[in-house]
Design an enzyme around this catalytic site. Structure first.
Site, PDB file in Angstrom:
ATOM      1  N   GLU A  27       0.738  -1.342   0.163  1.00  0.00           N
ATOM      2  CA  GLU A  27       0.228   0.242   0.040  1.00  0.00           C
ATOM      3  C   GLU A  27       1.019   1.380  -0.122  1.00  0.00           C
ATOM      4  OE1 GLU A  27      -3.072   0.306   3.192  1.00  0.00           O
ATOM      5  OE2 GLU A  27      -3.210   2.327   2.263  1.00  0.00           O
ATOM      6  N   ARG A  43       5.258 -13.189   9.358  1.00  0.00           N
ATOM      7  CA  ARG A  43       5.733 -11.658   9.345  1.00  0.00           C
ATOM      8  C   ARG A  43       7.561 -11.694   9.858  1.00  0.00           C
ATOM      9  NH1 ARG A  43       2.389  -8.096   8.890  1.00  0.00           N
ATOM     10  NH2 ARG A  43       3.791  -6.016   9.685  1.00  0.00           N
ATOM     11  N   LYS A  49       4.468   0.238   8.999  1.00  0.00           N
ATOM     12  CA  LYS A  49       4.675   1.812   8.443  1.00  0.00           C
ATOM     13  C   LYS A  49       3.755   3.229   9.405  1.00  0.00           C
ATOM     14  CE  LYS A  49       3.395  -0.300   4.612  1.00  0.00           C
ATOM     15  NZ  LYS A  49       2.811  -0.115   3.173  1.00  0.00           N
TER      16      LYS A  49
HETATM   17  P1  ATP Z   1       2.600  -1.912   7.473  1.00  0.00           P
HETATM   18  O1  ATP Z   1       2.448  -2.052   8.796  1.00  0.00           O
HETATM   19  O2  ATP Z   1       4.308  -2.449   7.822  1.00  0.00           O
HETATM   20  O3  ATP Z   1       1.995  -0.979   7.087  1.00  0.00           O
HETATM   21  P2  ATP Z   1       1.759  -3.450   5.603  1.00  0.00           P
HETATM   22  O4  ATP Z   1       1.622  -5.353   6.028  1.00  0.00           O
HETATM   23  O5  ATP Z   1       0.304  -2.825   6.128  1.00  0.00           O
HETATM   24  O6  ATP Z   1       2.497  -3.606   6.652  1.00  0.00           O
HETATM   25  P3  ATP Z   1       1.772  -3.846   3.327  1.00  0.00           P
HETATM   26  O7  ATP Z   1       1.971  -2.206   1.845  1.00  0.00           O
HETATM   27  O8  ATP Z   1       0.018  -3.500   2.949  1.00  0.00           O
HETATM   28  O9  ATP Z   1       2.188  -3.654   4.105  1.00  0.00           O
HETATM   29  O10 ATP Z   1       2.156  -4.943   3.058  1.00  0.00           O
HETATM   30  C1  ATP Z   1       3.035  -5.785   1.237  1.00  0.00           C
HETATM   31  C2  ATP Z   1       3.305  -6.687   1.173  1.00  0.00           C
HETATM   32  O11 ATP Z   1       4.478  -6.474   2.567  1.00  0.00           O
HETATM   33  C3  ATP Z   1       2.631  -7.343   2.358  1.00  0.00           C
HETATM   34  O12 ATP Z   1       2.276  -8.691   1.373  1.00  0.00           O
HETATM   35  C4  ATP Z   1       2.828  -7.475   3.455  1.00  0.00           C
HETATM   36  O13 ATP Z   1       2.388  -8.908   3.663  1.00  0.00           O
HETATM   37  C5  ATP Z   1       4.215  -7.527   3.554  1.00  0.00           C
HETATM   38  N1  ATP Z   1       5.122  -7.508   5.155  1.00  0.00           N
HETATM   39  C6  ATP Z   1       4.256  -6.149   5.463  1.00  0.00           C
HETATM   40  N2  ATP Z   1       5.380  -6.736   6.219  1.00  0.00           N
HETATM   41  C7  ATP Z   1       6.193  -7.544   6.337  1.00  0.00           C
HETATM   42  C8  ATP Z   1       6.940  -7.973   7.296  1.00  0.00           C
HETATM   43  N3  ATP Z   1       7.388  -7.650   8.500  1.00  0.00           N
HETATM   44  N4  ATP Z   1       7.622  -9.311   7.255  1.00  0.00           N
HETATM   45  C9  ATP Z   1       7.286 -10.108   5.894  1.00  0.00           C
HETATM   46  N5  ATP Z   1       6.386  -9.637   5.026  1.00  0.00           N
HETATM   47  C10 ATP Z   1       6.048  -8.387   5.703  1.00  0.00           C
HETATM   48 MG    MG Z   2      -1.193  -2.882   4.595  1.00  0.00          MG
END
Ligand code: ATP
Ligand code: MG
Ligand code: MG
Length: 550
Positions: free
Chosen positions: A32, A257, A267
């Site tokens: 995102e 994760r 983020k």
């Molecule tokens: P954040 O909570 O940091 O914003 P998110 O999962 O909301 O992370 P996205 O931009 O939606 O962020 O994530 C893009 C991809 O990265 C998704 O497929 C998510 O599962 C993966 N991802 C995000 N954080 C991690 C992590 N700590 N370890 C492994 N994969 C991750």
């Molecule tokens: Mg997200």
């Protein structure tokens, strides 16, 4: 690498290819664009791009931009840059917002099938109606609206006739399902805000749980890899794909994760650190963002090797951040040219060395490896050494410089300390030494031995440098911080800025992001933001040694 060759996701893929379920695979990385990517995303990138490469499939970079409020093109650009820098390239670049028309049509299809309805419960009421794990939910009073009524109301939602939050579209599934995600989840909401891609075309936006499976199906994704917290949503994911009558049927697979010690990895939290001025932007060298790690001096190789080593699993865990340091040391050791840099300078004057004379010494880049070659280093009467390499009153077992003692200046001569010069406050400002020309390095001198070798920089030719040393940003392992909010766990001493000097020849053409190994002090990288024509600013990537082994 074993971890990679045997991970459970690969087993699924191998099976799907062998049984002919798929001829080839398509994965996706779906960030995102509401912030910069972090090391956790790197794990997902390595996985998705790595699988596509290994199985000769395809991988899409898809911006999951279905929430207009928090998204921004700045983030879109940084994400593209970071994925490329890590060494990956996508087959297709997509924006989920490009599918808004299809998503709207699919929502209409659900209404027509009697599988979605417009609801007017307030968020509080909706929470109450939803029930709990141990208690079934109850039906919304709007649940039995006719198809015609729902079609009309949804159309009017789209046309902007209602305010944010006044109405939502919900899937009509099962209010008594043991899986709470099945209790008529919201699939569309009203948000009157401008979207970075679609502008003001829409004032209704699909929810993640509805949008994501459609995005995957539209792109023909075969294996949709996400983190464990989406496990409970998998039945809903499958429901959406099925009820929306999508042609391609993607399979959601969850993995654990990445969590790291001494940092935060979301983020939302990282944005807070930036917005509150706790760090110097998203690319602050203390941030676990890809851009922060890059600016600090981590290399793509170090990050991808780290991701390979931690592997993929189904169990959540926290990885020691020192493991990442191990991989960057391993990567930089053979690559980063050696140089002498003095972080906390103390003037050393060689009283028996001719004034104004500079001699060029040839110094080996690596005492253990001749192939690393030699470099020319100026030497003269006035030098800088590290403050910690001198003690006026030496403690036990201190073998470096103290009055009367003799040490080797690395690659140069023996010097003996004769006199200590102090200012009016009693602080040592200079030490005066004599050198012995007989003891020149490489001359084969064996007359006497010294117990230590210290590094130095010739004062008149030295390059002024700023050295920035880092400690963890978040002290989440400190006992006094246990259970505290992350903003209360901030390390007040995470950055130390030192004004020092480094030998000139090796750094002659140093440019931003160039890496050096400063003797005894660690690996350093030239900073992208503060370096000027007059002064090199170095970020310390890592000190040289650590007891940590993965
Ligand atoms: P954040 O909570 O940091 O914003 P998110 O999962 O909301 O992370 P996205 O931009 O939606 O962020 O994530 C893009 C991809 O990265 C998704 O497929 C998510 O599962 C993966 N991802 C995000 N954080 C991690 C992590 N700590 N370890 C492994 N994969 C991750
Ligand atoms: Mg997200
Ligand atoms: Mg998140």
């Amino acid at each position: 690498n074993e971890n990679v060759s045997s991970n459970f996701i690969k087993n699924i893929i191998v099976n799907d290819l062998e049984t002919g379920k798929h001829d080839s695979i398509i994965t996706r990385f779906p960030p995102e664009p509401n912030g910069y990517l972090h090391i956790g995303h790197a794990k997902s990138i390595c996985l998705n791009f790595g699988l596509a490469k290994e199985f000769k499939g395809k991988v899409n970079l898809r911006f999951d931009d279905t929430n207009p409020v928090k998204e921004d093109v700045e983030y879109v650009n940084s994400i593209k840059e970071d994925v490329k820098w890590l060494g990956f390239d996508w087959n297709n670049l997509f924006f989920a917002s490009d599918y808004f028309d299809t998503m709207y049509e699919k929502a209409v299809l659900l209404i027509k099938k009697g599988k979605a309805y417009v609801c007017e419960l307030t968020p509080e009421e909706m929470r109450e109606y939803r029930g709990t794990l141990s208690e079934p939910g109850k039906d919304s009073p709007y649940r039995n609206r006719t198809v015609e009524e729902n079609l009309e109301l949804f159309e009017r939602m789209r046309n902007g006739e209602f305010k944010d939050g006044e109405k939502v579209l919900r899937a009509k599934i099962d209010m008594s399902s043991p899986n709470i995600n099945f209790r008529d989840p919201i699939i569309y909401r009203i948000a009157h805000s401008t979207h970075h891609n679609t502008g003001d075309k829409w004032c209704i936006y699909p929810m993640y749980a509805f949008a994501h499976p459609l995005e995957d199906a539209i792109e023909g994704i075969t294996h949709s890899i996400c983190t464990l917290e989406f496990e409970d949503q998998r039945p809903l994911y499958d429901w959406v794909v099925r009820e929306c009558e999508m042609e391609n049927i993607p399979r959601q697979i969850e993995f654990a994760r990445l969590n790291l010690t001494n940092t935060v990895m979301s983020k939302r939290k990282l944005k807070q650190l930036v917005d509150e001025g706790i760090t110097d932007g998203w690319d602050d060298p203390r941030m676990p963002t890809i851009s922060g790690l890059r600016r600090r001096g981590y290399t793509p190789e170090a990050i991808t090797n780290f991701c390979r080593e931690i592997g993929v699993s189904k169990a959540d865990s926290k990885v020691d951040s020192q493991m990442l340091d191990f991989f960057v040391r391993e990567d930089l050791q053979p690559k980063a040219p050696l140089a002498m840099g003095v972080l906390r300078p103390l003037k050393l004057v060689i009283t028996n060395y001719p004034e104004g004379q500079i001699e060029m010494l040839e110094i080996e880049n690596n005492a253990k490896d001749e192939t690393k070659g030699k470099r020319m280093v100026p030497f003269g009467r006035e030098l800088y050494i590290e403050q910690e390499d001198f003690m006026e009153e030496p403690v036990k077992k201190y073998f470096r410089l103290f009055p009367g003692n003799e040490v080797r200046l690395k690659g140069a001569y023996f010097v003996r300390c004769n006199e200590v010069i102090k200012d009016e406050n009693g602080n040592v400002t200079e030490i005066h030494c004599t050198y012995d020309p007989e003891t020149k390095s490489g001359s084969g001198f064996t007359g006497r031995k010294v117990k230590s070798t210290i590094h130095w920089v010739e004062a008149t030719t030295a390059k002024p440098c700023e050295f920035r040393l880092y400690e963890p940003l978040i002290l989440d392992d400190a006992p006094e911080n246990e259970g505290k909010h992350f903003l209360e766990q901030i390390n007040p001493d995470s950055l130390e800025i030192l004004q020092g000097f480094a030998e000139p020849t090796q750094l002659e053409n140093a440019k931003v992001l160039d890496k050096f190994q400063f003797v005894r002090n660690g690996f350093f990288s030239v900073d992208t933001k503060y370096t000027t024509d007059d002064k090199l600013v170095f970020n310390r990537v890592v000190p040289l040694k650590s007891s940590f082994k993965p």
